[in-house]
Design a protein around this motif. Structure first.
Motif, PDB file in Angstrom:
ATOM      1  N   PHE A  23       6.699 -11.427   1.136  1.00  0.00           N
ATOM      2  CA  PHE A  23       6.168 -11.894   0.373  1.00  0.00           C
ATOM      3  C   PHE A  23       6.092 -13.369   0.375  1.00  0.00           C
ATOM      4  O   PHE A  23       6.504 -14.138   0.800  1.00  0.00           O
ATOM      5  CB  PHE A  23       6.883 -11.215  -0.524  1.00  0.00           C
ATOM      6  CG  PHE A  23       6.946  -9.881  -0.299  1.00  0.00           C
ATOM      7  CD1 PHE A  23       5.347  -8.727  -1.036  1.00  0.00           C
ATOM      8  CD2 PHE A  23       7.331  -9.073  -0.277  1.00  0.00           C
ATOM      9  CE1 PHE A  23       5.657  -7.953  -0.776  1.00  0.00           C
ATOM     10  CE2 PHE A  23       8.345  -7.313  -0.212  1.00  0.00           C
ATOM     11  CZ  PHE A  23       6.979  -6.683  -1.062  1.00  0.00           C
ATOM     12  N   LEU A  83      19.752   1.053  13.809  1.00  0.00           N
ATOM     13  CA  LEU A  83      18.801   1.293  11.974  1.00  0.00           C
ATOM     14  C   LEU A  83      18.420   3.015  11.394  1.00  0.00           C
ATOM     15  O   LEU A  83      18.788   3.812  10.468  1.00  0.00           O
ATOM     16  CB  LEU A  83      17.918   0.284  11.399  1.00  0.00           C
ATOM     17  CG  LEU A  83      18.489  -1.059  11.699  1.00  0.00           C
ATOM     18  CD1 LEU A  83      16.932  -1.892  11.931  1.00  0.00           C
ATOM     19  CD2 LEU A  83      18.606  -1.322  10.098  1.00  0.00           C
ATOM     20  N   PRO A 122       9.616   0.677  -1.073  1.00  0.00           N
ATOM     21  CA  PRO A 122       9.816   1.285  -0.617  1.00  0.00           C
ATOM     22  C   PRO A 122      11.669   1.775  -1.552  1.00  0.00           C
ATOM     23  O   PRO A 122      11.793   1.628  -0.300  1.00  0.00           O
ATOM     24  CB  PRO A 122      10.049   2.577   0.088  1.00  0.00           C
ATOM     25  CG  PRO A 122       8.152   1.951   0.636  1.00  0.00           C
ATOM     26  CD  PRO A 122       8.601   0.101   0.188  1.00  0.00           C
ATOM     27  N   ALA A 126      10.190   7.257  -3.510  1.00  0.00           N
ATOM     28  CA  ALA A 126       8.733   6.609  -3.172  1.00  0.00           C
ATOM     29  C   ALA A 126       7.849   7.877  -1.986  1.00  0.00           C
ATOM     30  O   ALA A 126       8.447   8.431  -1.421  1.00  0.00           O
ATOM     31  CB  ALA A 126       8.994   5.870  -2.247  1.00  0.00           C
ATOM     32  N   TRP A 183       0.889  -1.324   0.069  1.00  0.00           N
ATOM     33  CA  TRP A 183      -0.084   0.003   0.245  1.00  0.00           C
ATOM     34  C   TRP A 183       0.511   1.292  -0.136  1.00  0.00           C
ATOM     35  O   TRP A 183       0.738   1.895   0.963  1.00  0.00           O
ATOM     36  CB  TRP A 183      -0.788  -0.532   1.416  1.00  0.00           C
ATOM     37  CG  TRP A 183      -1.986  -1.379   1.584  1.00  0.00           C
ATOM     38  CD1 TRP A 183      -2.718  -1.290   0.373  1.00  0.00           C
ATOM     39  CD2 TRP A 183      -1.980  -2.228   1.405  1.00  0.00           C
ATOM     40  NE1 TRP A 183      -3.215  -2.424   0.617  1.00  0.00           N
ATOM     41  CE2 TRP A 183      -3.138  -3.213   1.366  1.00  0.00           C
ATOM     42  CE3 TRP A 183      -0.878  -2.903   2.553  1.00  0.00           C
ATOM     43  CZ2 TRP A 183      -2.763  -4.546   1.605  1.00  0.00           C
ATOM     44  CZ3 TRP A 183      -1.413  -4.248   2.901  1.00  0.00           C
ATOM     45  CH2 TRP A 183      -2.069  -5.264   2.060  1.00  0.00           C
ATOM     46  N   TRP A 184       1.719   1.192  -0.652  1.00  0.00           N
ATOM     47  CA  TRP A 184       2.456   2.423  -1.041  1.00  0.00           C
ATOM     48  C   TRP A 184       3.077   2.991  -2.953  1.00  0.00           C
ATOM     49  O   TRP A 184       1.757   1.704  -4.202  1.00  0.00           O
ATOM     50  CB  TRP A 184       3.833   1.881  -0.533  1.00  0.00           C
ATOM     51  CG  TRP A 184       4.673   0.886  -1.001  1.00  0.00           C
ATOM     52  CD1 TRP A 184       4.355   0.192  -0.678  1.00  0.00           C
ATOM     53  CD2 TRP A 184       5.820   1.183  -2.471  1.00  0.00           C
ATOM     54  NE1 TRP A 184       4.968  -1.058  -1.475  1.00  0.00           N
ATOM     55  CE2 TRP A 184       6.050  -0.738  -2.434  1.00  0.00           C
ATOM     56  CE3 TRP A 184       6.457   2.329  -2.907  1.00  0.00           C
ATOM     57  CZ2 TRP A 184       6.340  -0.738  -3.319  1.00  0.00           C
ATOM     58  CZ3 TRP A 184       7.330   1.909  -3.284  1.00  0.00           C
ATOM     59  CH2 TRP A 184       7.874   0.224  -3.557  1.00  0.00           C
ATOM     60  N   GLY A 187       9.773 -11.116   6.334  1.00  0.00           N
ATOM     61  CA  GLY A 187       9.611  -9.986   6.506  1.00  0.00           C
ATOM     62  C   GLY A 187      10.133 -10.287   8.121  1.00  0.00           C
ATOM     63  O   GLY A 187      10.783 -10.584   8.723  1.00  0.00           O
ATOM     64  N   LEU A 188       9.370  -8.819   8.713  1.00  0.00           N
ATOM     65  CA  LEU A 188       9.714  -8.396  10.227  1.00  0.00           C
ATOM     66  C   LEU A 188      10.020  -9.483  11.303  1.00  0.00           C
ATOM     67  O   LEU A 188      10.437  -9.506  12.339  1.00  0.00           O
ATOM     68  CB  LEU A 188      10.111  -6.783   9.957  1.00  0.00           C
ATOM     69  CG  LEU A 188      10.000  -6.312   9.190  1.00  0.00           C
ATOM     70  CD1 LEU A 188      10.650  -4.117   9.942  1.00  0.00           C
ATOM     71  CD2 LEU A 188      11.960  -6.628   8.908  1.00  0.00           C
ATOM     72  N   ALA A 199       6.232   5.468   5.684  1.00  0.00           N
ATOM     73  CA  ALA A 199       4.561   4.891   5.886  1.00  0.00           C
ATOM     74  C   ALA A 199       3.237   5.251   4.905  1.00  0.00           C
ATOM     75  O   ALA A 199       2.520   5.097   4.680  1.00  0.00           O
ATOM     76  CB  ALA A 199       4.174   4.367   7.002  1.00  0.00           C
ATOM     77  N   LEU A 220      19.309   5.395   8.841  1.00  0.00           N
ATOM     78  CA  LEU A 220      18.637   5.660   8.069  1.00  0.00           C
ATOM     79  C   LEU A 220      18.593   7.361   8.070  1.00  0.00           C
ATOM     80  O   LEU A 220      18.752   7.732   6.792  1.00  0.00           O
ATOM     81  CB  LEU A 220      17.120   5.340   8.304  1.00  0.00           C
ATOM     82  CG  LEU A 220      16.731   4.272   7.802  1.00  0.00           C
ATOM     83  CD1 LEU A 220      15.730   3.653   8.302  1.00  0.00           C
ATOM     84  CD2 LEU A 220      17.059   3.804   6.692  1.00  0.00           C
TER      85      LEU A 220
HETATM   86  C1  HEC Z   1       9.786  -7.983   2.766  1.00  0.00           C
HETATM   87  C2  HEC Z   1      10.257  -6.949   2.575  1.00  0.00           C
HETATM   88  C3  HEC Z   1      10.641  -5.774   3.404  1.00  0.00           C
HETATM   89  C4  HEC Z   1      11.810  -5.591   4.754  1.00  0.00           C
HETATM   90  C5  HEC Z   1      12.552  -6.768   4.660  1.00  0.00           C
HETATM   91  C6  HEC Z   1      11.550  -4.616   4.731  1.00  0.00           C
HETATM   92  N1  HEC Z   1      10.820  -3.999   4.415  1.00  0.00           N
HETATM   93 FE1  HEC Z   1      10.436  -1.676   4.479  1.00  0.00          FE
HETATM   94  N2  HEC Z   1       8.682  -1.997   3.583  1.00  0.00           N
HETATM   95  C7  HEC Z   1       8.575  -2.637   2.822  1.00  0.00           C
HETATM   96  C8  HEC Z   1       6.987  -2.367   2.286  1.00  0.00           C
HETATM   97  C9  HEC Z   1       6.157  -3.697   1.266  1.00  0.00           C
HETATM   98  C10 HEC Z   1       6.827  -1.155   2.137  1.00  0.00           C
HETATM   99  C11 HEC Z   1       5.482  -0.556   2.265  1.00  0.00           C
HETATM  100  C12 HEC Z   1       4.665  -1.037   2.977  1.00  0.00           C
HETATM  101  C13 HEC Z   1       3.229   0.296   3.210  1.00  0.00           C
HETATM  102  O1  HEC Z   1       3.786   1.283   3.004  1.00  0.00           O
HETATM  103  O2  HEC Z   1       2.672  -0.465   3.045  1.00  0.00           O
HETATM  104  C14 HEC Z   1       7.500  -0.655   3.578  1.00  0.00           C
HETATM  105  C15 HEC Z   1       8.307   0.309   4.008  1.00  0.00           C
HETATM  106  C16 HEC Z   1       9.231   0.446   4.642  1.00  0.00           C
HETATM  107  C17 HEC Z   1       9.456   2.477   5.182  1.00  0.00           C
HETATM  108  C18 HEC Z   1       8.406   3.516   4.690  1.00  0.00           C
HETATM  109  C19 HEC Z   1       9.383   4.210   3.592  1.00  0.00           C
HETATM  110  C20 HEC Z   1       7.970   4.937   3.211  1.00  0.00           C
HETATM  111  O3  HEC Z   1       8.532   6.127   2.527  1.00  0.00           O
HETATM  112  O4  HEC Z   1       7.019   5.328   3.234  1.00  0.00           O
HETATM  113  C21 HEC Z   1      11.067   2.732   5.810  1.00  0.00           C
HETATM  114  C22 HEC Z   1      11.807   3.401   6.136  1.00  0.00           C
HETATM  115  C23 HEC Z   1      10.981   0.564   5.508  1.00  0.00           C
HETATM  116  N3  HEC Z   1       9.837   0.455   5.447  1.00  0.00           N
HETATM  117  C24 HEC Z   1      12.464   0.844   6.566  1.00  0.00           C
HETATM  118  C25 HEC Z   1      12.656  -0.821   6.328  1.00  0.00           C
HETATM  119  C26 HEC Z   1      14.240  -1.264   7.678  1.00  0.00           C
HETATM  120  C27 HEC Z   1      15.016  -0.159   8.497  1.00  0.00           C
HETATM  121  C28 HEC Z   1      13.813  -2.471   7.400  1.00  0.00           C
HETATM  122  C29 HEC Z   1      14.494  -3.611   7.655  1.00  0.00           C
HETATM  123  C30 HEC Z   1      14.650  -3.867   9.574  1.00  0.00           C
HETATM  124  C31 HEC Z   1      12.918  -3.150   6.842  1.00  0.00           C
HETATM  125  N4  HEC Z   1      11.305  -1.944   6.143  1.00  0.00           N
HETATM  126  C32 HEC Z   1      12.278  -4.616   6.300  1.00  0.00           C
HETATM  127  C33 HEC Z   1       8.692  -4.215   2.870  1.00  0.00           C
HETATM  128  C34 HEC Z   1       9.890  -5.227   3.405  1.00  0.00           C
END
Ligand code: HEC
Ligand SMILES: [Cu+2]
Length: 398
Positions: A360, A390, A308, A164, A149-150, A376-377, A320, A394
């Motif tokens: 996924f 982290l 993103p 993004a 959802w982005w 996923g996390l 988000a 970032l």
């Molecule tokens: C399985 C894949 C996956 C992993 C692993 C993952 N992310 Fe994400 N991340 C996503 C997805 C998909 C989104 C978008 C979610 C949404 O907004 O619905 C996202 C969104 C984000 C965003 C927001 C970006 C924005 O512009 O809105 C940040 C910051 C982020 N992730 C940081 C991290 C960090 C730090 C980690 C590791 C600790 C991490 N992510 C691990 C898939 C992942």
């Protein structure tokens, strides 16, 4: 007295409603506040203004019809109501109708439809195609891909970088949007600048808009697309041409040392902030990012990733997909960002169903089995201190 009391009450109620309705609907936080962030009745560009005009034309025409028809109905009800002393068995003379009135009403309705049709068709043509000769500059092209959802945004003609959930463009320059989806149907909607357009699998849809005023415009997915549909927002920043040039150069720049080593060292920021503060912490952060996040998030602006692109994440205004403000705080050598902490620790609490938490999966249609493609996390068990590390990392992706 007893006859008048209910009438007085009724009058009081009417007065109350007459005052309360505008309060509820039209004030700052009112439902119909025409200037609120996502109001299409506060147009700030050529396309949206044209659409608002058509809306008002239809509103006034239909309001006029309502008054005429409602007025006629009220008049008939009052004028011909049964009075005391009327003969209850009286039947008025019967006739088959009135050709003049009937034909007249048909013609009138057709006329009203014609009045509405012309500006509507003109509006459809305008929203599909940039009017020739209207703008000096070539349109800025942005390729949009909808994800659950982005939003992924690509600037193909500006050095080909990705970002993004946030677009930046110069005020007064037309923007050409190409729309595709990675999964289900979404709908791109920037209420103050342009109408909605769906993102459909297997085809590219288009729209364009122009902003007359600098400012931050709010966008929203307008087609139900799953659990967190309501949280699928984005921001559009109309800035001066100079500001756009600077932003664009910053975006093209790889924020990290891509492809020099093979491992977390590749992810170290090339231009750390002055307040980098704790180099060791940033290195740890790069390592944690490599282990937990890099499968889904690229920090190379030239690459699109399953999540993103985070190349210049720290410079974005939201987290988000427009849901939280991206608020950094630096005090005593500590970087913190409350919302970001919440998001990385428990994204499932912020956006139900989201793939960052769940990972996924592939769904096999014959066996009906789900196979994990990317963890996923949920599976990673990050601690609060991991998350803070982290966040420090970032913060340097500017
Ligand atoms: C399985 C894949 C996956 C992993 C692993 C993952 N992310 Fe994400 N991340 C996503 C997805 C998909 C989104 C978008 C979610 C949404 O907004 O619905 C996202 C969104 C984000 C965003 C927001 C970006 C924005 O512009 O809105 C940040 C910051 C982020 N992730 C940081 C991290 C960090 C730090 C980690 C590791 C600790 C991490 N992510 C691990 C898939 C992942
Ligand atoms: Cu959507």
């Amino acid at each position: 007295m007893s006859k008048w009391l209910p009438r007085i009450w009724m009058l009081a109620l009417l007065v109350l409603v007459a005052f309360a309705i505008p309060q509820c609907l039209f004030t700052d936080h009112g439902l119909f506040n025409a200037t609120s962030q996502q109001s299409a009745l506060d147009p700030k560009g050529m396309v949206s203004r044209d659409q608002a005009h058509t809306f008002y034309l239809i509103l006034w025409v239909t309001l006029g019809l309502f008054v005429v028809v409602g007025g006629a109905l009220a008049w008939v009800l009052i004028r011909f109501r049964r009075r005391k002393g009327d003969d209850p068995n009286y039947i008025p003379p019967q006739s088959h109708g009135n050709p003049l009135i009937e034909v007249g009403l048909v013609m009138l309705s057709a006329g009203v439809l014609v009045i509405i049709a012309f500006p509507t068709f003109a509006g459809i043509v305008l929203k599909e195609r940039l009017p020739a000769g209207e703008f000096e500059e070539e349109p800025l092209v942005i390729n949009v891909t909808g994800y659950q959802w982005w939003w992924a945004f690509e600037y193909p003609n500006e050095g080909g970088f990705y970002t993004a959930n946030e677009i930046v463009f110069p005020v007064g320059r037309p923007v050409q949007i190409n729309l595709q989806t990675n999964d289900v149907i979404h709908s791109f909607w920037l209420p103050k600048l342009a109408g909605k357009k769906d993102l459909m699998a297997g085809q590219t849809n288009h729209l364009w808009f122009v902003a007359d005023e600098e400012g931050e415009y709010w966008g929203q997915c307008a087609e139900y697309c799953g659990d967190s549909h309501a949280y699928m927002l984005f921001r559009a920043h109309a800035v001066s041409p100079e500001e756009f040039r600077d932003w664009r150069h910053a975006q093209e720049d790889p924020a990290v040392r891509i492809g020099q080593n093979d491992g977390p060292a590749d992810l170290l920021p090339t231009m750390p902030r002055e307040e980098w503060v704790d180099a060791q912490r940033v290195e740890q952060g790069a390592q944690l990012f490599q282990q937990n996040c890099a499968t889904c998030h690229s920090v190379n602006p030239a690459v699109q990733s399953p999540g993103p692109n985070l190349a210049h994440f720290a410079s974005r205004s939201t987290i988000a997909a427009g849901w939280y403000e991206n608020d950094w705080e630096v005090a005593d050598g500590q970087v913190s960002n409350e919302y970001l902490h919440r998001w990385i620790k428990e994204p499932n609490h912020v956006k139900p169903g989201n793939f960052m938490w769940n990972g996924f999966y592939n769904f096999d249609r014959t066996t009906h089995e789900r196979a994990l493609v990317m963890e996923g996390l949920k599976e990673k068990g990050l601690t609060d201190s991991d998350v803070d590390t982290l966040i420090t990392y970032l913060y340097n992706l500017k």
